[in-house]
Design a protein around this motif. Structure first.
Motif, PDB file in Angstrom:
ATOM      1  N   GLU A 219       0.818  -1.209   0.000  1.00 41.05           N
ATOM      2  CA  GLU A 219       0.000   0.000   0.000  1.00 41.05           C
ATOM      3  C   GLU A 219       0.853   1.262   0.000  1.00 41.05           C
ATOM      4  N   SER A 220       2.142   1.131   0.246  1.00 42.83           N
ATOM      5  CA  SER A 220       3.075   2.263   0.162  1.00 42.83           C
ATOM      6  C   SER A 220       4.487   1.710   0.113  1.00 42.83           C
TER       7      SER A 220
ATOM      8  N   GLN B  18      -1.859   3.529  -0.767  1.00 44.42           N
ATOM      9  CA  GLN B  18      -3.120   2.922  -0.320  1.00 44.42           C
ATOM     10  C   GLN B  18      -4.136   2.786  -1.448  1.00 44.42           C
TER      11      GLN B  18
ATOM     12  N   SER C 285       1.979   2.665  -5.069  1.00 36.90           N
ATOM     13  CA  SER C 285       1.472   1.457  -4.414  1.00 36.90           C
ATOM     14  C   SER C 285       1.065   0.479  -5.504  1.00 36.90           C
TER      15      SER C 285
ATOM     16  N   THR D 271     -11.463   7.015   1.838  1.00 37.42           N
ATOM     17  CA  THR D 271     -11.519   8.369   1.294  1.00 37.42           C
ATOM     18  C   THR D 271     -11.818   8.393  -0.193  1.00 37.42           C
TER      19      THR D 271
ATOM     20  N   PRO E  15      -6.903   5.995   1.430  1.00 35.04           N
ATOM     21  CA  PRO E  15      -6.696   5.688   2.851  1.00 35.04           C
ATOM     22  C   PRO E  15      -7.950   5.115   3.504  1.00 35.04           C
TER      23      PRO E  15
ATOM     24  N   THR F 215      -9.966   3.817   7.088  1.00 37.96           N
ATOM     25  CA  THR F 215     -10.103   3.886   8.536  1.00 37.96           C
ATOM     26  C   THR F 215     -10.871   2.657   8.999  1.00 37.96           C
TER      27      THR F 215
END
Length: 229
Positions: free
Chosen positions: A54-55, A82, A105, A131, A138, A140
């Motif tokens: 993801e990074s 991400q 990514s 997001t 990203p 959460t």
């Protein structure tokens, strides 16, 4: 015969002793290879067909200029960490070239359609908000908790974290609200209808539509949708 042998010997002599490998030929099998230079040149970084990142670390973040997908899977390459930003796909066994900063990514998937989503990152029994649309960008991971003031079994997070998509991997339904206090309502500009909650049923993943997208600031988990505020 002597003349023929002499000509053959001369022909062999003009061949280089050790021919340089062709671009990308150094990429191992079952590996996705990124290169710091164009056309498979420069420093190489290898990822097995089971690795998705993801990074990248600062030394490689946005530094790759070419790639070889030497796997049996599709390679999904993203312009942001991400799984966010511009998406480019690389077929199995194919190569690709990139502008500086375009590779930040990647993931390897069995079908190209899976490049367009990132929902699979969400752990079981959690509500995950993203997001970007389709589970990209990203993420959460919300650990449900009881709010001290309202006693709602959910989370309040405010406008800055308002998501574009969600996966409800819990065994309850989720009611989203436009206020951080598990309250509020929306008005649909198309027909002026009012909505007190945006509901995502248990097990569902979705990109949040208008007028709810980027406006939800809290959510609670309920056993039935009639329990939404």
């Amino acid at each position: 015969m002597t003349a023929v042998l002499a000509l053959l010997s001369a022909a062999f002599l003009v061949l280089p002793a050790n021919a340089d490998p062709l671009p990308f030929d150094d990429c191992p099998a079952a590996t996705f290879c990124l290169y710091s230079g164009a056309d498979g040149t420069g420093e190489r970084r290898d990822f097995t067909d089971r690795q998705s990142l993801e990074s990248y670390d600062p030394a490689w973040d946005g530094k790759a200029l070419s790639a070889k997908n030497n796997t049996a899977l599709w390679a999904c390459v993203y312009g942001d960490p991400q799984y966010g930003g511009v998406l480019q796909t690389v077929k199995p066994a194919n190569k690709d070239a990139y502008e500086a900063g375009a590779v930040r990514s990647h993931k390897l998937v069995p079908a190209r359609a899976r490049c367009f989503t990132g929902y699979e990152r969400c752990p079981d029994n959690r509500v995950c908000t993203f997001t970007g649309p389709n589970g990209r960008g990203p993420m959460t991971v919300h650990l449900p908790k009881t709010d001290a003031a309202t006693q709602n079994y959910g989370n309040s997070y405010g406008a800055a974290a308002a998501p574009k998509s969600v996966w409800n991997r819990t065994r309850k339904h989720v009611c989203f609200y436009p206020e951080p206090t598990f309250t509020g309502s929306w008005t649909d500009p198309a027909d002026s209808r009012k909505y007190g909650a945006y509901v995502v049923l248990r097990g569902d993943s979705t990109t949040i539509p208008e007028p709810f997208v980027r406006t939800v600031q809290s959510h609670e988990l309920v056993n039935g949708t009639a329990e939404c505020q």
